[in-house]
Enzyme design. Structure first.
Site, short mmCIF file in Angstrom:
data_model
loop_
_atom_site.label_atom_id
_atom_site.label_comp_id
_atom_site.label_asym_id
_atom_site.label_seq_id
_atom_site.Cartn_x
_atom_site.Cartn_y
_atom_site.Cartn_z
N HIS A 1 26.05 -57.57 -105.21
CA HIS A 1 25.10 -58.44 -105.91
C HIS A 1 24.34 -57.67 -106.98
O HIS A 1 24.30 -56.45 -106.98
CB HIS A 1 24.11 -59.11 -104.95
N HIS B 1 18.02 -54.07 -109.26
CA HIS B 1 19.04 -53.15 -108.73
C HIS B 1 20.40 -53.81 -108.71
O HIS B 1 20.51 -55.03 -108.85
CB HIS B 1 18.66 -52.62 -107.34
N GLU C 1 21.91 -49.85 -104.85
CA GLU C 1 21.92 -50.12 -103.42
C GLU C 1 23.37 -50.01 -102.95
O GLU C 1 24.30 -50.48 -103.62
CB GLU C 1 21.40 -51.54 -103.16
#
Ligand code: CO
Length: 134
Positions: A7, A79, A130
Site C-alpha cells: 500500500h 509511507h 514499511e
C-alpha cells in the site's frame, strides 16, 4: 527481497473530506473509517486492482502522523509498504547493510494484522518505508 507494493499511505487532516474525494471524484471503492488506537490513526482503506491506498487521519494526542501534518498541512504521501516473505530475515539483512530500523527493531502487528517494521526515511531517499510480512 522486497515483493509486492502492499500500500501507499497518505496522511490527511480530514478523513471524511479525503474519503469523499476518492469516492466521488476518483470513483474508488472505500472501506468505512477504521479507528486503530494502537497506531494512533483512523484509516480508510481504498482497494485498487493492483494495490491499496490508505488514508490516515491522526487519532489521539500523540499520533505518529501529527508532526508530519504540521510540516505538510495539505497532507501528503506518508509511507510506502512493501511485502517481504520473512520479516526477521529482511530486518537482519537491512541492519547488516547499514539501514536503520525504527523503534525497538522488533516487528509490531500492523494495520492488517501482520508483522511490520519501518525503515528510516533518511536511508531510503527521503521515503518512509514499511515492510509487511506477506
Ligand atoms: Co502502512
Amino acid at each position: 527481497m522486497i515483493g509486492r507494493l502492499n500500500h501507499v499511505a497518505i496522511a490527511v487532516r480530514n478523513l471524511d473530506a479525503a474519503a469523499a474525494l476518492y469516492r466521488d471524484t476518483l470513483g474508488a471503492t472505500l472501506s468505512p473509517p477504521l479507528p486503530q488506537p494502537d497506531h494512533g490513526v483512523t484509516v480508510v482503506f481504498i482497494e485498487l486492482p493492483n494495490t491499496k491506498i490508505e488514508l490516515l487521519e491522526p487519532l489521539g494526542a500523540d499520533s505518529p502522523i501529527a508532526k508530519f501534518l504540521e510540516r505538510n498541512p495539505d497532507g501528503g504521501v506518508h509511507h510506502i509498504c512493501y511485502e517481504v516473505d520473512d520479516i526477521l530475515a529482511a530486518r537482519d539483512r537491512l541492519k547488516e547493510k547499514g539501514a536503520r530500523v525504527l523503534g525497538s527493531g522488533e516487528p509490531r502487528i500492523g494495520a492488517h494484522g501482520k508483522p511490520v517494521l519501518f525503515l528510516h526515511p533518511k536511508d531510503f531517499n527521503g521515503a518512509l518505508v514499511e515492510l509487511e510480512q506477506a
